[in-house]
Write a protein that holds these residues in place. Structure first.
Motif, PDB file in Angstrom:
ATOM      1  N   VAL A 248       0.838  -1.166   0.000  1.00  0.00           N
ATOM      2  CA  VAL A 248       0.000   0.000   0.000  1.00  0.00           C
ATOM      3  C   VAL A 248       0.894   1.243   0.000  1.00  0.00           C
ATOM      4  O   VAL A 248       1.911   1.280   0.686  1.00  0.00           O
ATOM      5  N   ASN A 249       0.566   2.221  -0.826  1.00  0.00           N
ATOM      6  CA  ASN A 249       1.281   3.494  -0.871  1.00  0.00           C
ATOM      7  C   ASN A 249       0.358   4.564  -0.299  1.00  0.00           C
ATOM      8  O   ASN A 249      -0.822   4.586  -0.619  1.00  0.00           O
ATOM      9  N   TYR A 250       0.898   5.451   0.500  1.00  0.00           N
ATOM     10  CA  TYR A 250       0.082   6.504   1.073  1.00  0.00           C
ATOM     11  C   TYR A 250       0.959   7.655   1.535  1.00  0.00           C
ATOM     12  O   TYR A 250       2.175   7.549   1.551  1.00  0.00           O
ATOM     13  N   GLN A 251       0.305   8.756   1.894  1.00  0.00           N
ATOM     14  CA  GLN A 251       1.018   9.920   2.424  1.00  0.00           C
ATOM     15  C   GLN A 251       0.682  10.079   3.896  1.00  0.00           C
ATOM     16  O   GLN A 251      -0.447   9.841   4.313  1.00  0.00           O
ATOM     17  N   ILE A 252       1.676  10.491   4.653  1.00  0.00           N
ATOM     18  CA  ILE A 252       1.476  10.867   6.049  1.00  0.00           C
ATOM     19  C   ILE A 252       1.613  12.381   6.090  1.00  0.00           C
ATOM     20  O   ILE A 252       2.644  12.916   5.676  1.00  0.00           O
ATOM     21  N   GLN A 253       0.571  13.053   6.534  1.00  0.00           N
ATOM     22  CA  GLN A 253       0.600  14.518   6.557  1.00  0.00           C
ATOM     23  C   GLN A 253       0.562  15.017   7.992  1.00  0.00           C
ATOM     24  O   GLN A 253      -0.279  14.604   8.779  1.00  0.00           O
ATOM     25  N   GLN A 254       1.490  15.871   8.286  1.00  0.00           N
ATOM     26  CA  GLN A 254       1.587  16.550   9.567  1.00  0.00           C
ATOM     27  C   GLN A 254       1.640  18.047   9.274  1.00  0.00           C
ATOM     28  O   GLN A 254       1.929  18.446   8.149  1.00  0.00           O
ATOM     29  N   PRO A 255       1.394  18.892  10.262  1.00  0.00           N
ATOM     30  CA  PRO A 255       1.428  20.341   9.981  1.00  0.00           C
ATOM     31  C   PRO A 255       2.737  20.817   9.364  1.00  0.00           C
ATOM     32  O   PRO A 255       2.736  21.654   8.481  1.00  0.00           O
ATOM     33  N   GLU A 256       3.863  20.245   9.790  1.00  0.00           N
ATOM     34  CA  GLU A 256       5.156  20.744   9.327  1.00  0.00           C
ATOM     35  C   GLU A 256       5.783  19.919   8.209  1.00  0.00           C
ATOM     36  O   GLU A 256       6.812  20.296   7.660  1.00  0.00           O
ATOM     37  N   TRP A 257       5.187  18.787   7.820  1.00  0.00           N
ATOM     38  CA  TRP A 257       5.761  17.965   6.768  1.00  0.00           C
ATOM     39  C   TRP A 257       4.753  16.978   6.203  1.00  0.00           C
ATOM     40  O   TRP A 257       3.751  16.679   6.810  1.00  0.00           O
ATOM     41  N   THR A 258       5.074  16.488   5.023  1.00  0.00           N
ATOM     42  CA  THR A 258       4.319  15.427   4.367  1.00  0.00           C
ATOM     43  C   THR A 258       5.327  14.391   3.894  1.00  0.00           C
ATOM     44  O   THR A 258       6.372  14.749   3.361  1.00  0.00           O
TER      45      THR A 258
ATOM     46  N   LEU B 282      -0.793  -9.982   5.347  1.00  0.00           N
ATOM     47  CA  LEU B 282      -2.180 -10.412   5.250  1.00  0.00           C
ATOM     48  C   LEU B 282      -3.078  -9.346   5.856  1.00  0.00           C
ATOM     49  O   LEU B 282      -2.831  -8.872   6.969  1.00  0.00           O
ATOM     50  N   VAL B 283      -4.103  -8.978   5.111  1.00  0.00           N
ATOM     51  CA  VAL B 283      -5.102  -8.036   5.604  1.00  0.00           C
ATOM     52  C   VAL B 283      -6.431  -8.782   5.641  1.00  0.00           C
ATOM     53  O   VAL B 283      -6.832  -9.394   4.651  1.00  0.00           O
ATOM     54  N   SER B 284      -7.103  -8.748   6.803  1.00  0.00           N
ATOM     55  CA  SER B 284      -8.393  -9.419   6.937  1.00  0.00           C
ATOM     56  C   SER B 284      -9.335  -8.540   7.746  1.00  0.00           C
ATOM     57  O   SER B 284      -8.948  -7.472   8.227  1.00  0.00           O
ATOM     58  N   THR B 285     -10.562  -8.990   7.912  1.00  0.00           N
ATOM     59  CA  THR B 285     -11.521  -8.220   8.716  1.00  0.00           C
ATOM     60  C   THR B 285     -11.081  -8.161  10.175  1.00  0.00           C
ATOM     61  O   THR B 285     -11.512  -7.293  10.915  1.00  0.00           O
ATOM     62  N   ALA B 286     -10.222  -9.058  10.589  1.00  0.00           N
ATOM     63  CA  ALA B 286      -9.721  -9.064  11.964  1.00  0.00           C
ATOM     64  C   ALA B 286      -8.510  -8.158  12.148  1.00  0.00           C
ATOM     65  O   ALA B 286      -8.037  -7.981  13.259  1.00  0.00           O
ATOM     66  N   GLY B 287      -7.996  -7.601  11.067  1.00  0.00           N
ATOM     67  CA  GLY B 287      -6.829  -6.726  11.165  1.00  0.00           C
ATOM     68  C   GLY B 287      -5.738  -7.160  10.213  1.00  0.00           C
ATOM     69  O   GLY B 287      -6.002  -7.759   9.177  1.00  0.00           O
TER      70      GLY B 287
ATOM     71  N   GLY C 121      -1.504   2.802   6.636  1.00  0.00           N
ATOM     72  CA  GLY C 121      -1.841   2.301   5.308  1.00  0.00           C
ATOM     73  C   GLY C 121      -3.245   1.727   5.256  1.00  0.00           C
ATOM     74  O   GLY C 121      -4.005   1.949   4.308  1.00  0.00           O
ATOM     75  N   TYR C 122      -3.621   0.992   6.277  1.00  0.00           N
ATOM     76  CA  TYR C 122      -4.968   0.415   6.371  1.00  0.00           C
ATOM     77  C   TYR C 122      -6.009   1.527   6.448  1.00  0.00           C
ATOM     78  O   TYR C 122      -7.020   1.490   5.748  1.00  0.00           O
ATOM     79  N   LEU C 123      -5.732   2.532   7.274  1.00  0.00           N
ATOM     80  CA  LEU C 123      -6.625   3.677   7.410  1.00  0.00           C
ATOM     81  C   LEU C 123      -6.792   4.389   6.070  1.00  0.00           C
ATOM     82  O   LEU C 123      -7.896   4.748   5.669  1.00  0.00           O
ATOM     83  N   TYR C 124      -5.696   4.553   5.357  1.00  0.00           N
ATOM     84  CA  TYR C 124      -5.720   5.208   4.049  1.00  0.00           C
ATOM     85  C   TYR C 124      -6.563   4.399   3.057  1.00  0.00           C
ATOM     86  O   TYR C 124      -7.362   4.959   2.314  1.00  0.00           O
ATOM     87  N   GLU C 125      -6.393   3.082   3.047  1.00  0.00           N
ATOM     88  CA  GLU C 125      -7.094   2.224   2.083  1.00  0.00           C
ATOM     89  C   GLU C 125      -8.565   2.003   2.426  1.00  0.00           C
ATOM     90  O   GLU C 125      -9.409   1.965   1.548  1.00  0.00           O
ATOM     91  N   PHE C 126      -8.882   1.830   3.719  1.00  0.00           N
ATOM     92  CA  PHE C 126     -10.222   1.414   4.112  1.00  0.00           C
ATOM     93  C   PHE C 126     -11.013   2.462   4.895  1.00  0.00           C
ATOM     94  O   PHE C 126     -12.170   2.237   5.227  1.00  0.00           O
ATOM     95  N   GLY C 127     -10.380   3.589   5.225  1.00  0.00           N
ATOM     96  CA  GLY C 127     -11.089   4.672   5.903  1.00  0.00           C
ATOM     97  C   GLY C 127     -11.354   4.455   7.377  1.00  0.00           C
ATOM     98  O   GLY C 127     -12.109   5.208   7.996  1.00  0.00           O
ATOM     99  N   GLU C 128     -10.754   3.445   7.968  1.00  0.00           N
ATOM    100  CA  GLU C 128     -10.884   3.187   9.399  1.00  0.00           C
ATOM    101  C   GLU C 128      -9.632   2.477   9.893  1.00  0.00           C
ATOM    102  O   GLU C 128      -8.904   1.874   9.108  1.00  0.00           O
ATOM    103  N   GLU C 129      -9.400   2.554  11.189  1.00  0.00           N
ATOM    104  CA  GLU C 129      -8.250   1.869  11.763  1.00  0.00           C
ATOM    105  C   GLU C 129      -8.538   0.374  11.861  1.00  0.00           C
ATOM    106  O   GLU C 129      -9.680  -0.022  12.096  1.00  0.00           O
TER     107      GLU C 129
END
Length: 135
Positions: A1-11, A20-25, A52-60
């Motif tokens: 998974v590719n994603y960006q981490i954004q903070q006030p002072e940097w990205t 493995l990604v499953s419904t259990a985590g 990455g999971y949060l970015y892909e699925f919109g939840e932790e």
């Protein structure tokens, strides 16, 4: 998974290879042994996977499980303010080290996963210190 981490002072751009990604985590298999600093490393790696999971699925995810195959042990990390804060502190220190040139390469097996190995002067493959324009 590719994603960006954004903070006030940097990205920052990030990439994670989730076993493995499953419904259990998320489950990450480990072939090595559990070392003294494993809990700290698991928090950082777990936070990167959670982001990455949060970015892909919109939840932790509910949790990240680290399965140590040789030791037949499962350890887990759950999302928390402490885990996120520690990961952001680590990310800030890495970014600062890169910006100041104090980030020495540590070549090893993980180099094969790195997109920059062709240009890294410490890599055992690729162009090393040859400028990208001449590669």
């Amino acid at each position: 998974v590719n994603y960006q981490i954004q903070q006030p002072e940097w990205t920052a751009e990030a990439r994670g290879y989730l076993d493995l990604v499953s419904t259990a985590g998320i489950i990450d298999w480990k072939t090595g042994q559990i070392h003294d600093n494993a809990a700290e490393k698991e928090k950082i790696q777990g936070a990167m996977y959670m982001a990455g999971y949060l970015y892909e699925f919109g939840e932790e995810p509910e949790q990240i499980q680290f399965v140590y195959l040789g030791e037949k042990t499962i350890r887990s990390v759950e999302p928390s303010d402490e885990v996120w804060s520690e990961a952001m502190r680590t990310a800030r220190s890495l970014i600062k080290a890169v910006e100041t040139g104090e980030f020495p390469a540590k070549p090893g097996w993980a180099c094969r996963l790195c997109d920059h190995r062709r240009y890294c002067p410490a890599a055992d493959e690729g162009a090393g210190e040859v400028p990208f324009e001449q590669y």
